[in-house]
Design a protein around this motif. Structure first.
Motif, PDB file in Angstrom:
ATOM      1  N   TYR A 101       0.805  -1.113  -0.166  1.00  0.00           N
ATOM      2  CA  TYR A 101      -0.133  -0.140   0.105  1.00  0.00           C
ATOM      3  C   TYR A 101       0.916   1.361  -0.019  1.00  0.00           C
ATOM      4  O   TYR A 101       1.998   1.153   0.470  1.00  0.00           O
ATOM      5  CB  TYR A 101      -1.090   0.003   1.284  1.00  0.00           C
ATOM      6  CG  TYR A 101      -1.901   0.981   1.309  1.00  0.00           C
ATOM      7  CD1 TYR A 101      -3.117   0.814   0.204  1.00  0.00           C
ATOM      8  CD2 TYR A 101      -2.311   1.909   2.224  1.00  0.00           C
ATOM      9  CE1 TYR A 101      -4.129   1.414   0.281  1.00  0.00           C
ATOM     10  CE2 TYR A 101      -3.257   2.846   2.181  1.00  0.00           C
ATOM     11  CZ  TYR A 101      -4.349   2.542   1.327  1.00  0.00           C
ATOM     12  OH  TYR A 101      -5.378   3.217   1.222  1.00  0.00           O
ATOM     13  N   ASN A 102       0.275   2.258  -0.748  1.00  0.00           N
ATOM     14  CA  ASN A 102       1.006   3.530  -0.719  1.00  0.00           C
ATOM     15  C   ASN A 102       2.335   3.628  -1.283  1.00  0.00           C
ATOM     16  O   ASN A 102       3.295   4.565  -1.312  1.00  0.00           O
ATOM     17  CB  ASN A 102       1.419   3.911   0.809  1.00  0.00           C
ATOM     18  CG  ASN A 102      -0.012   4.928   1.202  1.00  0.00           C
ATOM     19  OD1 ASN A 102      -0.716   5.516   0.507  1.00  0.00           O
ATOM     20  ND2 ASN A 102      -0.303   4.797   2.631  1.00  0.00           N
ATOM     21  N   ASP A 103       2.523   2.273  -2.040  1.00  0.00           N
ATOM     22  CA  ASP A 103       3.991   2.537  -2.772  1.00  0.00           C
ATOM     23  C   ASP A 103       3.860   2.639  -4.407  1.00  0.00           C
ATOM     24  O   ASP A 103       3.513   1.606  -5.075  1.00  0.00           O
ATOM     25  CB  ASP A 103       4.701   1.107  -2.506  1.00  0.00           C
ATOM     26  CG  ASP A 103       6.088   0.820  -3.032  1.00  0.00           C
ATOM     27  OD1 ASP A 103       6.540   1.592  -3.948  1.00  0.00           O
ATOM     28  OD2 ASP A 103       7.014  -0.052  -2.472  1.00  0.00           O
ATOM     29  N   ILE A 141      -4.584   2.343   8.062  1.00  0.00           N
ATOM     30  CA  ILE A 141      -3.486   3.183   7.065  1.00  0.00           C
ATOM     31  C   ILE A 141      -4.255   3.951   6.193  1.00  0.00           C
ATOM     32  O   ILE A 141      -4.871   3.609   5.258  1.00  0.00           O
ATOM     33  CB  ILE A 141      -2.626   2.110   6.533  1.00  0.00           C
ATOM     34  CG1 ILE A 141      -1.892   0.913   7.227  1.00  0.00           C
ATOM     35  CG2 ILE A 141      -1.545   2.944   5.660  1.00  0.00           C
ATOM     36  CD1 ILE A 141      -1.383  -0.294   6.573  1.00  0.00           C
ATOM     37  N   GLN A 156      -1.685   7.900   1.423  1.00  0.00           N
ATOM     38  CA  GLN A 156      -1.027   9.083   1.634  1.00  0.00           C
ATOM     39  C   GLN A 156      -1.493  10.034   0.284  1.00  0.00           C
ATOM     40  O   GLN A 156      -2.132   9.807  -0.544  1.00  0.00           O
ATOM     41  CB  GLN A 156       0.571   8.929   1.201  1.00  0.00           C
ATOM     42  CG  GLN A 156       0.928   8.090   2.420  1.00  0.00           C
ATOM     43  CD  GLN A 156       2.507   7.629   2.478  1.00  0.00           C
ATOM     44  OE1 GLN A 156       3.097   7.751   1.238  1.00  0.00           O
ATOM     45  NE2 GLN A 156       2.966   7.534   3.408  1.00  0.00           N
ATOM     46  N   PHE A 190      -2.217   9.502  -3.480  1.00  0.00           N
ATOM     47  CA  PHE A 190      -1.892   8.102  -3.810  1.00  0.00           C
ATOM     48  C   PHE A 190      -3.220   7.501  -4.481  1.00  0.00           C
ATOM     49  O   PHE A 190      -2.873   6.716  -5.609  1.00  0.00           O
ATOM     50  CB  PHE A 190      -1.677   7.238  -2.542  1.00  0.00           C
ATOM     51  CG  PHE A 190      -1.572   5.787  -2.793  1.00  0.00           C
ATOM     52  CD1 PHE A 190      -0.553   5.182  -3.701  1.00  0.00           C
ATOM     53  CD2 PHE A 190      -2.813   4.919  -2.344  1.00  0.00           C
ATOM     54  CE1 PHE A 190      -0.652   3.777  -3.951  1.00  0.00           C
ATOM     55  CE2 PHE A 190      -2.497   3.449  -2.441  1.00  0.00           C
ATOM     56  CZ  PHE A 190      -1.676   2.886  -3.209  1.00  0.00           C
ATOM     57  N   LYS A 248       4.835   6.324  14.364  1.00  0.00           N
ATOM     58  CA  LYS A 248       4.482   7.232  13.263  1.00  0.00           C
ATOM     59  C   LYS A 248       3.211   6.611  12.607  1.00  0.00           C
ATOM     60  O   LYS A 248       3.079   5.451  12.626  1.00  0.00           O
ATOM     61  CB  LYS A 248       5.386   7.487  12.221  1.00  0.00           C
ATOM     62  CG  LYS A 248       6.048   6.508  11.512  1.00  0.00           C
ATOM     63  CD  LYS A 248       7.106   6.786  10.505  1.00  0.00           C
ATOM     64  CE  LYS A 248       7.620   5.682   9.682  1.00  0.00           C
ATOM     65  NZ  LYS A 248       6.982   4.586   9.466  1.00  0.00           N
ATOM     66  N   THR A 249       2.531   7.397  11.744  1.00  0.00           N
ATOM     67  CA  THR A 249       1.419   6.987  10.774  1.00  0.00           C
ATOM     68  C   THR A 249       1.810   5.885  10.186  1.00  0.00           C
ATOM     69  O   THR A 249       2.840   6.073   9.408  1.00  0.00           O
ATOM     70  CB  THR A 249       0.759   8.033  10.262  1.00  0.00           C
ATOM     71  OG1 THR A 249       0.571   9.283  11.198  1.00  0.00           O
ATOM     72  CG2 THR A 249      -0.473   7.523   9.525  1.00  0.00           C
ATOM     73  N   CYS A 305       2.387   3.402   7.058  1.00  0.00           N
ATOM     74  CA  CYS A 305       2.311   3.636   5.776  1.00  0.00           C
ATOM     75  C   CYS A 305       1.719   2.388   4.752  1.00  0.00           C
ATOM     76  O   CYS A 305       1.225   2.579   3.735  1.00  0.00           O
ATOM     77  CB  CYS A 305       3.580   4.218   5.221  1.00  0.00           C
ATOM     78  SG  CYS A 305       3.907   4.260   3.476  1.00  0.00           S
ATOM     79  N   ASN A 306       2.006   1.196   5.533  1.00  0.00           N
ATOM     80  CA  ASN A 306       2.050  -0.020   4.506  1.00  0.00           C
ATOM     81  C   ASN A 306       1.694  -1.141   5.586  1.00  0.00           C
ATOM     82  O   ASN A 306       2.102  -0.906   6.766  1.00  0.00           O
ATOM     83  CB  ASN A 306       2.892  -0.215   3.607  1.00  0.00           C
ATOM     84  CG  ASN A 306       4.368  -0.144   4.013  1.00  0.00           C
ATOM     85  OD1 ASN A 306       4.630  -0.632   5.269  1.00  0.00           O
ATOM     86  ND2 ASN A 306       5.165   0.424   3.295  1.00  0.00           N
ATOM     87  N   ASP A 342       4.963  -1.643   8.000  1.00  0.00           N
ATOM     88  CA  ASP A 342       4.769  -1.107   9.382  1.00  0.00           C
ATOM     89  C   ASP A 342       4.201  -1.401  10.157  1.00  0.00           C
ATOM     90  O   ASP A 342       4.387  -1.605  11.418  1.00  0.00           O
ATOM     91  CB  ASP A 342       4.223   0.460   8.972  1.00  0.00           C
ATOM     92  CG  ASP A 342       5.259   1.489   7.949  1.00  0.00           C
ATOM     93  OD1 ASP A 342       6.419   1.007   7.953  1.00  0.00           O
ATOM     94  OD2 ASP A 342       4.851   2.415   7.596  1.00  0.00           O
TER      95      ASP A 342
END
Ligand SMILES: Cc1ncc(COP(=O)(O)O)c(C=O)c1O
Length: 463
Positions: A216-218, A245, A248, A251, A399-400, A402-403, A406
């Motif tokens: 995700y988010n990549d 998540i 971003q 995205f 931190k929030t 990202c995928n 994380d």
């Protein structure tokens, strides 16, 4: 401590309880299963249900309970103990339990007629018109019964429309319970993209091999996978907030762009976010227009109804007059367009359409997370309290996310330990699972939640 006297209820002149509205006895006096003790009920459940469960959640003995009823933001167990509900029927109960107008609409329709299979009914048509008006991408909608059914139909429509077989999904995304959906949804470690892994025994290899998986988010990885496989890819399927998540910035817009470049359909899974992040769902929140979106939970009003919304040329492939022709896509289900659930949904949408409803609900989540963060910091607990709209969670990371990698790297043991302690403080949550705020959580709920958190944090540090 901030001022907790602010009310989060909508302050309308409506009757304040279901009982006042319907003129019925309060739940405490209603007949229920309380003739059987919790122990007796568990004995039965252990005998007849696999793992005494209704699905994949299995709670430890000290926090597994049997609930009998709910009202507003609260639920009660068989022994009469009260809980603040942050599960909210997995998000379906955005107005809390047994909201008077939803109960009234469903009850009235049940009396008019519970279902008329095979033909249209007036309520399903009126709801369909409203969904087409209110869901930003909707030119047509097609009904189904559950969120899983909606995502399965959306995949089938995409394959029929494009003549291609593969669907690209994101690692860790949940799109329901069917064989195409549970691929790389619960990975134990990041995968070897784009190959997906089956999440359950019993899934055919052939099904799993039609799914492509990307973190995700990549966007770099996404472009790489699509560049290689685009001639086989029917759709990119995405959750706009994947569990906890958030997408971003840019995205989802970039997915839209990639789909346009390669004539791939973009399907946004709004089963959770539709009418939840705001009235226009994630499409409005993130300002993005998918080709199709899938809806359930709030669409359903807590009952058996869901839908696929979107482009007329795609959805119309399910037109039964096309049977036998190129592209005809089979849609059918006993409860499709069920009028009781449709009436409940209309009542829910009426409430959600009132001014200030989302501001209050999302404001509650914001206050809850800010105050939760202060307490976590005071107790030196290395966790963050995060929310997107009314979806929130306490995460043991700094931190929030990202995928999925994380999420996997976070301290999930600690997260479950704190969540378990919170359950013991009278909060109904599922350990390790994202929670929901509803429109009827009150200042009292906030105050009690924080008091319970304070105690749970102390316990957490003690053991
Ligand atoms: C994003 C998403 N899609 C699909 C589904 C499946 O919906 P249902 O459980 O109604 O089949 C869910 C359920 O939680 C979901 O969260």
């Amino acid at each position: 401590m901030k001022d907790l006297s602010r009310s989060y209820t909508n302050g309308s002149e409506q009757p304040s309880t279901k009982q006042e509205f319907l003129n019925v006895p309060s739940p405490a006096t209603q007949p229920s299963s309380d003739k059987l003790s919790q122990r007796e009920l568990f004995e039965i459940a252990d005998r007849v249900l696999p793992g005494s469960g209704l699905g994949s959640y299995s709670l430890a003995d000290d926090i597994r309970l049997i609930y009998t009823h709910g009202e507003g933001s609260r639920m009660w167990d068989v022994d009469g103990n009260e809980y603040i509900d942050y599960v909210g029927g997995a998000g379906a109960l955005i107005l809390g339990h047994s909201h008077p107008s939803v109960v009234k609409a469903a009850q009235t329709q049940f009396e008019r007629g519970a279902h008329m299979f095979g033909s249209l009914n007036d309520v399903a048509i009126q709801l369909a018109e409203r969904l087409v008006e209110d869901i930003p991408c909707a030119e047509r909608i097609a009904y189904a019964t559950t969120g899983s059914e909606a995502t399965a139909y959306a995949m089938r429509l995409a394959r029929a429309f494009t003549g291609r077989n593969k669907i690209l999904k994101f690692e860790g995304a949940y799109h329901g319970n069917h064989d195409y959906a549970i691929v790389s949804t619960f990975p134990k470690e990041p995968g070897s993209y784009p190959q997906g892994t089956a999440d359950s025994y019993g899934q055919p290899d052939a099904t799993v091999s039609t799914m492509l998986v990307c973190p995700y988010n990549d966007l770099n990885k996404l472009r790489e996978i699509v560049a290689e496989h685009h001639s086989d890819v029917a759709a990119i399927f995405a959750e706009p907030v994947q569990r906890i998540i958030p997408a971003q910035p840019g995205f989802l817009q970039e997915i839209r762009q990639i789909c346009d470049e390669y004539d791939i359909l973009f399907i946004l899974d709004e089963v959770v976010t539709g009418f939840r992040l705001g009235y226009g769902g994630a499409q409005q929140w993130f300002d993005v227009k998918p080709d199709l979106s899938t809806h359930g939970k709030v669409v359903g009003g807590g009952g058996p109804l869901s839908c696929v919304a979107g482009r007329a040329d795609v959805i119309s492939l399910s037109d039964p007059k096309l049977k036998g022709q190129q592209g005809y896509t089979y849609f059918n289900g006993t409860l499709h367009g069920n009028p009781v659930a449709a009436a409940a949904t209309m009542a829910m949408l009426d409430e959600l359409g009132k001014p200030g409803v989302y501001e209050r609900m999302n404001g509650f989540a914001d206050d809850l997370c800010k105050e939760t963060q202060k307490l976590l910091d005071q107790h030196n607990i290395p966790a963050i309290a995060e929310h997107t709209g009314s979806l929130w969670q306490i995460l043991f990371m700094d931190k929030t996310p990202c995928n999925q990698a994380d999420v996997l790297a976070s301290d999930q043991v600690a997260m479950r330990k704190l969540d378990t302690l919170l359950m013991k403080q009278g909060q109904y949550i599922l350990p390790g699972v994202r929670r929901f705020v509803s429109t009827v959580h009150t200042a009292r709920d906030l105050e009690e939640t924080l008091r319970g958190l304070d105690i749970a944090c102390r316990e957490f540090n003690r053991f």
